[in-house]
Design a protein around this motif. Structure first.
Motif, PDB file in Angstrom:
ATOM      1  N   PHE A 164       6.121  -5.801   2.170  1.00 14.17           N
ATOM      2  CA  PHE A 164       5.655  -4.959   3.267  1.00 14.17           C
ATOM      3  C   PHE A 164       5.442  -5.737   4.563  1.00 14.17           C
ATOM      4  O   PHE A 164       4.792  -5.249   5.482  1.00 14.17           O
ATOM      5  CB  PHE A 164       4.366  -4.237   2.857  1.00 14.17           C
ATOM      6  N   LEU A 165       6.015  -6.934   4.650  1.00 18.34           N
ATOM      7  CA  LEU A 165       5.891  -7.765   5.832  1.00 18.34           C
ATOM      8  C   LEU A 165       7.197  -7.805   6.618  1.00 18.34           C
ATOM      9  O   LEU A 165       8.282  -7.638   6.056  1.00 18.34           O
ATOM     10  CB  LEU A 165       5.487  -9.181   5.432  1.00 18.34           C
ATOM     11  N   ASP A 166       7.098  -8.060   7.915  1.00 18.22           N
ATOM     12  CA  ASP A 166       8.298  -8.180   8.734  1.00 18.22           C
ATOM     13  C   ASP A 166       9.021  -9.484   8.392  1.00 18.22           C
ATOM     14  O   ASP A 166       8.416 -10.427   7.870  1.00 18.22           O
ATOM     15  CB  ASP A 166       7.921  -8.145  10.217  1.00 18.22           C
ATOM     16  N   PRO A 167      10.322  -9.562   8.694  1.00 17.87           N
ATOM     17  CA  PRO A 167      11.108 -10.746   8.312  1.00 17.87           C
ATOM     18  C   PRO A 167      10.558 -12.060   8.859  1.00 17.87           C
ATOM     19  O   PRO A 167      10.588 -13.083   8.154  1.00 17.87           O
ATOM     20  CB  PRO A 167      12.497 -10.436   8.877  1.00 17.87           C
ATOM     21  N   TYR A 207      -1.160 -11.065  -1.887  1.00 25.77           N
ATOM     22  CA  TYR A 207      -0.734  -9.673  -1.753  1.00 25.77           C
ATOM     23  C   TYR A 207      -0.859  -9.271  -0.285  1.00 25.77           C
ATOM     24  O   TYR A 207      -1.684  -9.817   0.452  1.00 25.77           O
ATOM     25  CB  TYR A 207      -1.631  -8.747  -2.583  1.00 25.77           C
ATOM     26  N   TRP A 208      -0.071  -8.279   0.114  1.00 22.08           N
ATOM     27  CA  TRP A 208      -0.261  -7.730   1.455  1.00 22.08           C
ATOM     28  C   TRP A 208      -0.834  -6.311   1.352  1.00 22.08           C
ATOM     29  O   TRP A 208      -1.971  -6.078   1.678  1.00 22.08           O
ATOM     30  CB  TRP A 208       1.049  -7.741   2.259  1.00 22.08           C
ATOM     31  N   ARG A 209      -0.083  -5.373   0.832  1.00 20.42           N
ATOM     32  CA  ARG A 209      -0.630  -4.019   0.670  1.00 20.42           C
ATOM     33  C   ARG A 209      -1.623  -4.029  -0.484  1.00 20.42           C
ATOM     34  O   ARG A 209      -1.330  -4.567  -1.552  1.00 20.42           O
ATOM     35  CB  ARG A 209       0.485  -3.006   0.400  1.00 20.42           C
ATOM     36  N   ALA A 230     -10.240 -12.547  -2.257  1.00 20.45           N
ATOM     37  CA  ALA A 230     -10.841 -12.317  -0.942  1.00 20.45           C
ATOM     38  C   ALA A 230      -9.780 -12.008   0.102  1.00 20.45           C
ATOM     39  O   ALA A 230      -8.609 -12.404  -0.019  1.00 20.45           O
ATOM     40  CB  ALA A 230     -11.649 -13.544  -0.514  1.00 20.45           C
ATOM     41  N   ARG A 231     -10.215 -11.295   1.152  1.00 20.70           N
ATOM     42  CA  ARG A 231      -9.362 -11.070   2.302  1.00 20.70           C
ATOM     43  C   ARG A 231      -9.078 -12.413   2.977  1.00 20.70           C
ATOM     44  O   ARG A 231      -9.745 -13.411   2.709  1.00 20.70           O
ATOM     45  CB  ARG A 231     -10.058 -10.125   3.285  1.00 20.70           C
ATOM     46  N   PRO A 241     -10.245   3.009   0.557  1.00 19.04           N
ATOM     47  CA  PRO A 241      -9.142   3.981   0.550  1.00 19.04           C
ATOM     48  C   PRO A 241      -7.890   3.399   1.184  1.00 19.04           C
ATOM     49  O   PRO A 241      -7.970   2.473   2.000  1.00 19.04           O
ATOM     50  CB  PRO A 241      -9.702   5.143   1.397  1.00 19.04           C
ATOM     51  N   PRO A 242      -6.720   3.907   0.825  1.00 22.11           N
ATOM     52  CA  PRO A 242      -5.484   3.446   1.461  1.00 22.11           C
ATOM     53  C   PRO A 242      -5.590   3.550   2.974  1.00 22.11           C
ATOM     54  O   PRO A 242      -6.225   4.459   3.514  1.00 22.11           O
ATOM     55  CB  PRO A 242      -4.430   4.407   0.901  1.00 22.11           C
ATOM     56  N   GLY A 243      -4.967   2.605   3.658  1.00 22.88           N
ATOM     57  CA  GLY A 243      -5.048   2.569   5.111  1.00 22.88           C
ATOM     58  C   GLY A 243      -6.057   1.570   5.634  1.00 22.88           C
ATOM     59  O   GLY A 243      -6.195   1.384   6.840  1.00 22.88           O
TER      60      GLY A 243
END
Length: 265
Positions: A164-167, A207-209, A230-231, A241-243
């Motif tokens: 889910f990350l840009d190139p 992880y990203w998402r 951790a973040r 929640p998602p988002g």
């Protein structure tokens, strides 16, 4: 009693709705719920069984992956209610559809915004993982305690989830990860990957998402076994929640977490 009852619910729902369809999905039993994301009748039936039985056990809202897909507002219970169940009926659905054995059935209990209990059932390995806040983590009833990864990053084993990350960001992370011994894309199922940290098969995962049903169970499993979840700013993971915020780094111990963050930042 709660820990044993929920573990039993996951095993029985899996045996009834999931395992009989593994490598036996009929035409029309796989649907696309979003671009690039599939759902099966096994996901929906297992979630219905698990949700009903969890509410009988403790009558609080159930935030299930498939229910939230139909009504995103249901996920607000994670923040607005004193307690809520989280359910991922088939974690790794794409693997399940493809006939790959890397999938799991997961649930967790959230109180006041914190995961306080977690369960992961791996049907194809016959392995059950569980964790309870402040009480520890277990694999098939045996206590889990993860030792540190050691001081040599060239021996560390990790996973980078960059879908889910840009190139440009993908390239930067992959370049930073070259200092580590072995880095793979993972197994496309959090319910398989998080236990690899506690079982000393991995030393870190980025992880990203971070959908809550994917990360709440494994996050507690790792931290109760002595690891870190951790973040990227160091804030301990809490299910949202998602988002919500993106980016989550999981590691065997605090020193490894800091070293990996430094290399990938």
């Amino acid at each position: 009693m709660l820990m044993e009852k929920v573990a039993e619910i996951l095993r029985e729902a899996s045996a009834e709705a999931v395992e009989p369809r593994f490598r036996a999905l009929a035409s029309g039993e796989v649907m696309e719920k979003a671009p690039g994301e599939v759902v099966t009748v096994a996901d929906r039936e297992a979630e219905a069984i698990i949700s009903r039985r969890l509410r009988e056990l403790l009558p609080v809202p159930v935030v299930g992956e498939e229910a939230v897909s139909a009504d995103p507002a249901l996920a607000r219970a994670l923040l607005s209610e004193p307690a809520a169940w989280l359910v991922d009926p088939v974690d790794g659905t794409s693997n399940f559809v493809a006939g790959h054995p890397d999938f799991a059935v997961m649930a967790s209990l959230v109180r006041a915004g914190r995961t306080v209990a977690a369960w992961i059932w791996q049907p194809t390995t016959g392995t059950a993982y569980a964790a309870e806040l402040g009480a520890g983590a277990w694999r098939n009833d045996s206590p889990l305690s993860r030792a540190g990864a050691g001081g040599d990053p060239e021996k560390w084993r990790g996973v980078l989830k960059t879908r889910f990350l840009d190139p440009a960001t993908q390239h930067r992370l992959q370049t930073g990860a070259r200092v580590f011994g072995e880095v793979t894309p993972g197994r496309s199922a959090a319910g398989m990957e998080y236990p690899m940290i506690t079982d000393d098969e991995l030393d870190f995962i980025l992880y990203w998402r971070t959908l809550p049903w994917d990360h709440s169970p494994g996050g507690l499993l790792v931290t109760e076994a002595g690891g870190v979840c951790a973040r990227l700013d160091g804030t301990p993971y809490q299910p949202e929640p998602p988002g919500g915020p993106d980016g989550l780094l999981v590691a065997a111990d605090p020193a490894t977490w800091e070293r990996v963050r430094g290399a990938l930042a």
